[in-house]
Design a protein around this motif. Structure first.
Motif, short mmCIF file in Angstrom:
data_model
loop_
_atom_site.label_atom_id
_atom_site.label_comp_id
_atom_site.label_asym_id
_atom_site.label_seq_id
_atom_site.Cartn_x
_atom_site.Cartn_y
_atom_site.Cartn_z
N MET A 34 33.82 15.27 -17.87
CA MET A 34 34.62 16.63 -18.64
C MET A 34 34.39 15.93 -20.10
N GLY A 35 34.40 17.13 -20.94
CA GLY A 35 34.28 16.72 -22.23
C GLY A 35 34.59 17.96 -23.42
N TRP A 36 34.44 17.50 -24.74
CA TRP A 36 34.91 18.37 -25.55
C TRP A 36 33.58 18.43 -26.73
N TYR A 37 33.11 19.72 -26.99
CA TYR A 37 32.27 19.91 -27.95
C TYR A 37 32.95 20.72 -29.08
N ARG A 38 32.01 20.69 -30.02
CA ARG A 38 32.72 21.75 -31.26
C ARG A 38 31.37 22.43 -32.01
N GLN A 39 31.67 23.50 -32.44
CA GLN A 39 30.74 24.08 -33.28
C GLN A 39 31.43 24.60 -34.72
N THR A 50 33.71 12.57 -24.42
CA THR A 50 33.51 12.81 -22.93
C THR A 50 34.14 11.92 -22.17
N ILE A 51 34.54 12.22 -20.85
CA ILE A 51 35.10 11.53 -20.42
C ILE A 51 34.66 11.31 -18.85
N ARG A 52 33.76 10.38 -18.18
CA ARG A 52 33.28 10.44 -17.14
C ARG A 52 33.98 10.21 -15.87
N TYR A 53 33.57 10.50 -14.47
CA TYR A 53 34.42 10.20 -13.38
C TYR A 53 34.92 8.72 -13.26
N ASP A 54 34.43 7.63 -13.91
CA ASP A 54 34.98 6.49 -13.93
C ASP A 54 35.93 6.25 -14.99
N ALA A 55 36.39 7.28 -15.61
CA ALA A 55 37.11 7.15 -16.83
C ALA A 55 36.44 6.50 -18.26
N ALA A 91 36.35 23.94 -36.52
CA ALA A 91 35.40 24.29 -35.56
C ALA A 91 35.99 24.94 -34.47
N VAL A 92 35.02 25.80 -33.72
CA VAL A 92 35.58 26.12 -32.29
C VAL A 92 35.21 24.95 -31.29
N TYR A 93 36.42 24.66 -30.57
CA TYR A 93 36.05 23.29 -29.79
C TYR A 93 35.97 24.13 -28.25
N TYR A 94 34.83 23.61 -27.71
CA TYR A 94 34.74 24.19 -26.07
C TYR A 94 34.76 22.97 -25.28
N CYS A 95 35.34 23.31 -24.07
CA CYS A 95 35.33 22.42 -23.11
C CYS A 95 34.22 22.57 -22.29
N ASN A 96 33.79 21.31 -21.70
CA ASN A 96 32.69 20.99 -20.80
C ASN A 96 32.94 20.56 -19.43
N VAL A 97 32.67 21.23 -18.36
CA VAL A 97 32.78 20.64 -17.19
C VAL A 97 31.65 20.46 -16.35
N LYS A 98 31.17 19.13 -15.93
CA LYS A 98 30.02 18.86 -15.04
C LYS A 98 30.27 18.59 -13.96
N ASP A 99 29.70 19.30 -12.62
CA ASP A 99 29.95 18.83 -11.33
C ASP A 99 28.97 17.72 -11.00
N ARG A 100 29.05 17.27 -9.57
CA ARG A 100 28.35 16.35 -9.10
C ARG A 100 26.72 16.69 -9.12
N THR A 101 26.50 17.95 -9.14
CA THR A 101 25.05 18.17 -9.21
C THR A 101 24.48 18.40 -10.48
N ALA A 102 25.31 18.16 -11.59
CA ALA A 102 24.94 18.19 -13.06
C ALA A 102 24.92 19.84 -13.47
N MET A 103 25.44 20.71 -12.79
CA MET A 103 25.83 22.03 -13.07
C MET A 103 26.62 21.95 -14.16
N ASN A 104 26.73 22.68 -15.39
CA ASN A 104 27.57 22.62 -16.52
C ASN A 104 28.36 23.97 -16.54
N TYR A 105 29.52 23.73 -16.77
CA TYR A 105 30.54 24.70 -16.94
C TYR A 105 30.94 24.77 -18.51
N TRP A 106 31.27 26.05 -19.17
CA TRP A 106 31.80 26.06 -20.43
C TRP A 106 32.91 27.04 -20.62
N GLY A 107 33.88 26.70 -21.32
CA GLY A 107 35.16 27.31 -21.69
C GLY A 107 34.45 28.35 -22.53
#
Length: 116
Positions: A34-39, A50-55, A91-107
């Motif tokens: 999971m992570g944060w991006y900004r524009q 970003t923070i990974r599955y293992d912290a 900026a506009v801050y966007y949350c990013n979620v990545k699943d185990r298949t590397a599929m990306n989801y954005w807020g």
């Protein structure tokens, strides 16, 4: 319900603090990273933290020492604690979620404005 929802943006004076929250819905299975991006105005979307599955965490150089990313106990939430905010953090801050298949989801993004 949108798969990823951010909250917590707003207007803050320079030097202030703000905490962003992001929640991923149950429609996303096997959340990995999971992570944060900004524009910012006139800029491309860029990684903040970003923070990974293992912290394991990663931060942009511009926010190191000022921002802290963390995950909730339920592991479908992520937070961004922002301290010592500067006008250039606007900026506009966007949350990013990545699943185990590397599929990306954005807020949808949440606006953060730093101004006196």
């Amino acid at each position: 319900q949108a798969p990823v929802v951010e909250s917590g943006g707003g207007l803050v004076q320079p030097g202030g603090s703000l905490t962003l929250s992001c929640s991923a819905s149950g429609s996303i299975f096997n959340i990995w990273d999971m992570g944060w991006y900004r524009q910012g105005p006139g800029n491309q979307r860029a990684l903040v933290a970003t923070i990974r599955y293992d912290a394991t965490t990663t931060y942009a150089d511009s926010v190191k020492g000022r921002f802290t990313i963390s995950r909730g106990a339920a592991r479908n939430t992520v937070y961004l604690q922002m301290n010592s905010l500067k006008p250039e953090d606007t900026a506009v801050y966007y949350c990013n979620v990545k699943d185990r298949t590397a599929m990306n989801y954005w807020g949808q993004g949440t606006q953060v404005t730093i101004s006196s």
